[in-house]
Design a protein around this motif. Structure first.
Motif, short mmCIF file in Angstrom:
data_model
loop_
_atom_site.label_atom_id
_atom_site.label_comp_id
_atom_site.label_asym_id
_atom_site.label_seq_id
_atom_site.Cartn_x
_atom_site.Cartn_y
_atom_site.Cartn_z
N GLN A 196 9.79 19.63 30.40
CA GLN A 196 9.18 18.73 31.37
C GLN A 196 8.66 19.49 32.58
N ARG A 197 9.40 20.50 33.03
CA ARG A 197 8.94 21.32 34.15
C ARG A 197 7.70 22.11 33.75
N GLN A 198 7.70 22.63 32.52
CA GLN A 198 6.54 23.38 32.05
C GLN A 198 5.31 22.48 31.95
N MET A 199 5.50 21.24 31.53
CA MET A 199 4.38 20.30 31.46
C MET A 199 3.82 20.03 32.84
N ARG A 200 4.71 19.86 33.82
CA ARG A 200 4.24 19.60 35.19
C ARG A 200 3.50 20.81 35.75
N THR A 201 3.99 22.01 35.44
CA THR A 201 3.32 23.23 35.90
C THR A 201 1.94 23.35 35.27
N GLU A 250 0.13 20.93 34.21
CA GLU A 250 -0.70 19.85 34.74
C GLU A 250 -1.37 20.26 36.04
N SER A 251 -0.70 21.06 36.85
CA SER A 251 -1.25 21.47 38.15
C SER A 251 -2.05 22.77 38.05
N SER A 252 -2.14 23.33 36.86
CA SER A 252 -2.84 24.61 36.68
C SER A 252 -4.34 24.44 36.80
N PRO A 287 -0.55 24.83 25.92
CA PRO A 287 -0.27 24.50 27.32
C PRO A 287 0.69 25.47 27.99
N PHE A 288 1.70 25.93 27.24
CA PHE A 288 2.67 26.87 27.77
C PHE A 288 3.34 27.59 26.61
N GLU A 289 4.00 28.70 26.93
CA GLU A 289 4.65 29.51 25.90
C GLU A 289 5.90 28.81 25.38
N THR A 290 6.11 28.93 24.09
CA THR A 290 7.33 28.44 23.46
C THR A 290 7.50 29.12 22.11
N ASP A 291 8.74 29.30 21.70
CA ASP A 291 9.03 29.82 20.37
C ASP A 291 9.53 28.72 19.45
N ALA A 339 -17.86 4.95 18.75
CA ALA A 339 -16.85 4.93 17.69
C ALA A 339 -15.93 6.14 17.70
N ASP A 340 -16.45 7.31 18.03
CA ASP A 340 -15.65 8.50 17.81
C ASP A 340 -16.10 9.64 18.71
N ILE A 341 -15.25 10.01 19.66
CA ILE A 341 -15.51 11.14 20.55
C ILE A 341 -14.32 12.08 20.44
N TRP A 342 -14.58 13.34 20.14
CA TRP A 342 -13.50 14.30 19.97
C TRP A 342 -13.22 15.05 21.27
N GLN A 343 -11.96 15.38 21.47
CA GLN A 343 -11.51 16.24 22.55
C GLN A 343 -11.12 17.60 21.99
N THR A 344 -11.45 18.67 22.69
CA THR A 344 -10.94 19.98 22.29
C THR A 344 -9.42 19.98 22.50
N SER A 345 -8.76 21.01 21.99
CA SER A 345 -7.30 21.08 22.17
C SER A 345 -6.94 21.15 23.65
N ARG A 346 -7.72 21.85 24.45
CA ARG A 346 -7.44 21.90 25.89
C ARG A 346 -7.65 20.53 26.53
N GLN A 347 -8.77 19.90 26.22
CA GLN A 347 -9.04 18.57 26.77
C GLN A 347 -7.99 17.56 26.32
N ALA A 348 -7.54 17.69 25.07
CA ALA A 348 -6.55 16.75 24.54
C ALA A 348 -5.24 16.83 25.29
N TYR A 349 -4.92 17.99 25.83
CA TYR A 349 -3.69 18.11 26.61
C TYR A 349 -3.83 17.47 27.98
N TYR A 350 -4.97 17.67 28.62
CA TYR A 350 -5.12 17.18 29.99
C TYR A 350 -5.65 15.75 30.07
#
Length: 270
Positions: free
Chosen positions: A34-39, A41-43, A119-123, A149-160
């Protein structure tokens, strides 16, 4: 997605994953995520624009299919029609690749939406699923984009972007898993007759079907469905960052590798 991709909520028989996916998630790890997600988000990374341009080299053809060719062909169509996913034939090769309209109102090849983003590093391989479940809301494209009908988001856009439909979820999940070293692909087809997109992950030579739109928030993410046991899915195409596959038979299948699949094309970014 209204033509090919849509959302249905369902339950699947859960099968224990191999050790690589059996990661526990004690409360302190969840708090860290959750902290990584917030970080994230503000990037400043949120406003970055990724290069989606490129060409597609199609097996058995003499010249590549370029993004400009696709955009010119789609640009001649009415806006409503251009908002659907397009499956392209090229120089006699059927179902050679696919393109879809992005947030910039232009069509780009399906592979290009996997921009190499995490979005952030994880193993831990359960983290991308957990992150999608907790931060991204499902919404049909026609409700979010003024009836289109259908608009795609890139992986980066899909996160934000706070909302998205099944292909947006699947694109982010597949791209993140690829960064973790997993053979992950976005699958396009139907679920119980309704258009849908999901993720196939191959781990230790075993295929797992990952439902990126799942919003379950159970305390353990150690169980996921084997693709061979996932009922209701009818796959037609698959893609990752580099390749596009089409099924060679009209018969249903629950396996995502083998002779009934043909690698139709390769995407060259740049």
């Amino acid at each position: 997605m209204r033509l090919l991709l849509g959302l249905l909520l369902f339950s699947l028989l859960l099968i224990s994953l191999p050790e690589i996916l059996q990661q526990s998630q004690p409360p302190e790890e969840v708090l860290l995520i959750q902290r990584q997600m917030r970080t994230a988000e503000s990037s400043e990374d949120a406003g970055r624009e990724d290069n989606q341009s490129g060409t597609v080299v199609i097996s058995g053809t003499s010249s590549p299919l370029t993004e400009s060719m696709v955009q010119r062909a789609v640009g001649a169509q009415p806006e409503e029609r251009s908002s659907y996913i397009s499956i392209w034939d090229w120089q006699g090769v059927k179902t050679a690749t696919a393109s879809a309209r992005g947030l910039d109102s232009l069509h780009h090849f399906a592979n290009s939406y996997l921009v190499g983003f995490q979005p952030f590093e994880t193993d831990a391989l359960w983290v991308p699923l957990y992150t999608l479940a907790t931060r991204k809301e499902y919404q049909y494209d026609h409700l979010q984009y003024s009836g289109l009908a259908d608009i795609w988001q890139t992986s980066r856009q899909a996160y934000y972007q706070k909302r998205g439909d099944c292909e947006d979820h699947a694109i982010l999940l597949a791209d993140w898993l690829i960064n973790l070293g997993v053979d992950a692909r976005v699958a396009l087809g139907t679920y119980k007759g309704e258009g849908h997109a999901w993720v196939i992950a191959v781990v230790n030579d075993t295929e797992y079907l990952l439902e990126a739109t799942s919003k379950r928030r159970q305390s353990s993410w150690q169980a996921m469905p084997l693709a061979a046991l996932a009922e209701g899915y009818e796959v037609e195409f698959q893609f990752n960052r580099d390749f596009f596959w089409a099924k060679t038979t009209s018969a249903p299948t629950r396996t995502y590798r083998g002779k009934h699949w043909v690698r139709k094309s390769q995407f060259i970014r740049g």
